[in-house]
Design a protein around this motif. Structure first.
Motif, PDB file in Angstrom:
ATOM      1  N   PRO A  83       0.824  -1.206   0.000  1.00 41.07           N
ATOM      2  CA  PRO A  83       0.000   0.000   0.000  1.00 41.07           C
ATOM      3  C   PRO A  83       0.863   1.263   0.000  1.00 41.07           C
ATOM      4  N   VAL A  84       0.329   2.312  -0.591  1.00 40.12           N
ATOM      5  CA  VAL A  84       1.022   3.594  -0.636  1.00 40.12           C
ATOM      6  C   VAL A  84       0.412   4.530   0.400  1.00 40.12           C
ATOM      7  N   ASP A  85       1.123   5.592   0.692  1.00 41.19           N
ATOM      8  CA  ASP A  85       0.645   6.588   1.644  1.00 41.19           C
ATOM      9  C   ASP A  85      -0.424   7.436   0.963  1.00 41.19           C
ATOM     10  N   VAL A  86      -1.633   7.387   1.462  1.00 33.05           N
ATOM     11  CA  VAL A  86      -2.747   8.127   0.850  1.00 33.05           C
ATOM     12  C   VAL A  86      -3.250   9.260   1.747  1.00 33.05           C
ATOM     13  N   LYS A  87      -2.463   9.620   2.751  1.00 33.69           N
ATOM     14  CA  LYS A  87      -2.959  10.621   3.713  1.00 33.69           C
ATOM     15  C   LYS A  87      -3.273  11.973   3.089  1.00 33.69           C
ATOM     16  N   VAL A 122      -7.879  -3.720  -7.831  1.00 36.41           N
ATOM     17  CA  VAL A 122      -8.942  -4.589  -7.357  1.00 36.41           C
ATOM     18  C   VAL A 122      -9.150  -5.657  -8.433  1.00 36.41           C
ATOM     19  N   ALA A 123      -9.108  -6.907  -8.033  1.00 43.31           N
ATOM     20  CA  ALA A 123      -9.113  -8.019  -8.987  1.00 43.31           C
ATOM     21  C   ALA A 123     -10.464  -8.243  -9.659  1.00 43.31           C
ATOM     22  N   GLU A 124     -11.500  -7.602  -9.181  1.00 41.39           N
ATOM     23  CA  GLU A 124     -12.816  -7.727  -9.813  1.00 41.39           C
ATOM     24  C   GLU A 124     -13.511  -6.375  -9.781  1.00 41.39           C
ATOM     25  N   ARG A 125     -14.524  -6.219 -10.632  1.00 40.97           N
ATOM     26  CA  ARG A 125     -15.160  -4.900 -10.717  1.00 40.97           C
ATOM     27  C   ARG A 125     -16.466  -4.808  -9.943  1.00 40.97           C
ATOM     28  N   LYS A 126     -16.625  -5.634  -8.953  1.00 42.54           N
ATOM     29  CA  LYS A 126     -17.815  -5.568  -8.096  1.00 42.54           C
ATOM     30  C   LYS A 126     -17.652  -4.425  -7.098  1.00 42.54           C
ATOM     31  N   GLN A 127     -18.759  -3.726  -6.840  1.00 42.81           N
ATOM     32  CA  GLN A 127     -18.708  -2.589  -5.926  1.00 42.81           C
ATOM     33  C   GLN A 127     -18.208  -2.995  -4.547  1.00 42.81           C
ATOM     34  N   GLU A 128     -18.581  -4.171  -4.093  1.00 42.18           N
ATOM     35  CA  GLU A 128     -18.185  -4.629  -2.762  1.00 42.18           C
ATOM     36  C   GLU A 128     -16.665  -4.756  -2.655  1.00 42.18           C
ATOM     37  N   ALA A 129     -16.021  -5.249  -3.714  1.00 39.67           N
ATOM     38  CA  ALA A 129     -14.561  -5.403  -3.710  1.00 39.67           C
ATOM     39  C   ALA A 129     -13.878  -4.038  -3.715  1.00 39.67           C
ATOM     40  N   ILE A 130     -14.430  -3.102  -4.488  1.00 43.13           N
ATOM     41  CA  ILE A 130     -13.858  -1.753  -4.551  1.00 43.13           C
ATOM     42  C   ILE A 130     -14.064  -1.035  -3.220  1.00 43.13           C
ATOM     43  N   LYS A 131     -15.236  -1.215  -2.647  1.00 37.83           N
ATOM     44  CA  LYS A 131     -15.540  -0.616  -1.344  1.00 37.83           C
ATOM     45  C   LYS A 131     -14.536  -1.097  -0.293  1.00 37.83           C
ATOM     46  N   LYS A 132     -14.274  -2.388  -0.293  1.00 44.32           N
ATOM     47  CA  LYS A 132     -13.331  -2.961   0.671  1.00 44.32           C
ATOM     48  C   LYS A 132     -11.956  -2.312   0.534  1.00 44.32           C
ATOM     49  N   LYS A 133     -11.484  -2.142  -0.700  1.00 42.30           N
ATOM     50  CA  LYS A 133     -10.181  -1.526  -0.949  1.00 42.30           C
ATOM     51  C   LYS A 133     -10.168  -0.076  -0.481  1.00 42.30           C
ATOM     52  N   MET A 134     -11.215   0.684  -0.814  1.00 37.12           N
ATOM     53  CA  MET A 134     -11.249   2.100  -0.446  1.00 37.12           C
ATOM     54  C   MET A 134     -11.388   2.291   1.063  1.00 37.12           C
ATOM     55  N   LEU A 135     -12.105   1.408   1.731  1.00 39.76           N
ATOM     56  CA  LEU A 135     -12.253   1.512   3.185  1.00 39.76           C
ATOM     57  C   LEU A 135     -10.921   1.321   3.906  1.00 39.76           C
ATOM     58  N   TRP A 137      -8.340   2.852   3.263  1.00 44.86           N
ATOM     59  CA  TRP A 137      -7.727   4.171   3.348  1.00 44.86           C
ATOM     60  C   TRP A 137      -8.159   4.920   4.611  1.00 44.86           C
ATOM     61  N   GLY A 138      -9.275   4.532   5.193  1.00 42.50           N
ATOM     62  CA  GLY A 138      -9.772   5.180   6.401  1.00 42.50           C
ATOM     63  C   GLY A 138     -10.761   6.294   6.112  1.00 42.50           C
ATOM     64  N   GLU A 139     -11.605   6.568   7.085  1.00 46.39           N
ATOM     65  CA  GLU A 139     -12.680   7.553   6.944  1.00 46.39           C
ATOM     66  C   GLU A 139     -12.139   8.968   6.720  1.00 46.39           C
ATOM     67  N   LYS A 140     -11.046   9.314   7.396  1.00 49.16           N
ATOM     68  CA  LYS A 140     -10.470  10.654   7.257  1.00 49.16           C
ATOM     69  C   LYS A 140     -10.060  10.917   5.801  1.00 49.16           C
ATOM     70  N   VAL A 141      -9.379   9.966   5.197  1.00 42.70           N
ATOM     71  CA  VAL A 141      -8.936  10.112   3.807  1.00 42.70           C
ATOM     72  C   VAL A 141     -10.144  10.175   2.877  1.00 42.70           C
TER      73      VAL A 141
END
Length: 187
Positions: A83-87, A122-135, A137-141
Motif C-alpha cells: 500500500p502507498v501513503d494516501v494521507k 482490485v481483482a474484480e469490478r464488483k462494488q463490494e470489492a472496490i468498497k473494501k479496498k477504499m475503506l 484508506w480510512g474515513e479521514k482520507v
C-alpha cells in the motif's frame, strides 16, 4: 527497454549452484530481476506506468507483449509499491481495464490523479470489492477526497457518493475524447 527506438533484449543465463551443506540446487540472483521472473524491475515499472495512462491491450500491442505478461508485470510492481501513503489523497481516478480482451475479465485500477501514481488494484469490478479496498484508506482520507474521475457508465457513482461524501464525480477525459472522436468519424 528500448534504446534509440530499437527493441533491446538481454538474454542472461543464471548460473546454477549447489549448496555445500544440503546439496540443494539454487540459481544466481540479481537485485534488478525478481526471483522466477524474466523481466527487469525497471521494465515492469515502465510497463505499469504505461498501463496507468492507457490499457493493458494497447500496452501489450505497443510493446510486443502478451496481455498476460503485461498483467504479470503490473501485479509484480503493485505488490512492491502497495500500500502507498494516501494521507494527502484528494483526487482519485477509477478505471476498468480488460485483463484479457473478450473474456470479460477486468481489473479496477485506482490512481492518485495529482501524482499519477497507482494507489490500488482490485481483482474484480464488483462494488463490494472496490468498497473494501477504499475503506482500507480510512474515513479521514475518504472525507478529504474532493474529486473522483471515472468512465461515463458511472457504475461506481453511488459507491463513491456513499464513501466520499465531499467528492465531485467527473467523467475522465479519455472517455470524453473517445466519444467525440466516434461522433466526428461517423459523418
Amino acid at each position: 527497454m528500448p534504446i534509440g527506438n530499437k527493441e533491446v533484449m538481454l538474454r542472461v543465463n543464471r548460473r546454477k549452484f549447489k549448496c555445500k551443506n544440503c546439496h540443494k540446487p539454487f540459481n544466481e540472483s540479481w537485485k534488478f530481476v525478481e526471483k522466477k521472473k524474466n523481466f527487469t524491475n525497471r521494465y515492469a515499472q515502465s510497463i505499469t506506468e504505461q498501463v496507468v495512462h492507457s490499457d493493458i491491450k494497447n500496452v501489450a500491442k505497443n510493446n510486443n507483449l502478451t496481455e498476460e505478461k503485461v498483467w504479470s508485470m503490473v501485479k509484480n510492481v503493485a505488490n512492491k509499491i502497495l500500500p502507498v501513503d494516501v494521507k494527502n489523497l484528494q483526487k482519485v481516478g477509477i478505471d476498468e481495464i480488460f485483463l484479457v480482451k473478450g473474456q470479460g475479465k477486468f481489473i479496477v485500477v485506482l490512481v492518485d490523479l495529482e501524482t499519477h501514481k497507482l494507489i490500488g488494484l482490485v481483482a474484480e469490478r464488483k462494488q463490494e470489492a472496490i468498497k473494501k479496498k477504499m475503506l482500507e484508506w480510512g474515513e479521514k482520507v475518504l472525507n478529504q477526497i474532493k474529486e473522483v474521475s471515472m468512465d461515463m457508465t458511472g457504475n461506481y457513482k453511488s459507491l463513491v457518493k456513499k464513501l466520499c461524501p465531499n467528492a465531485d464525480v467527473t467523467v475522465d477525459i479519455f472517455h470524453v475524447r473517445k466519444m467525440i472522436y466516434e461522433e466526428l468519424n461517423q459523418n
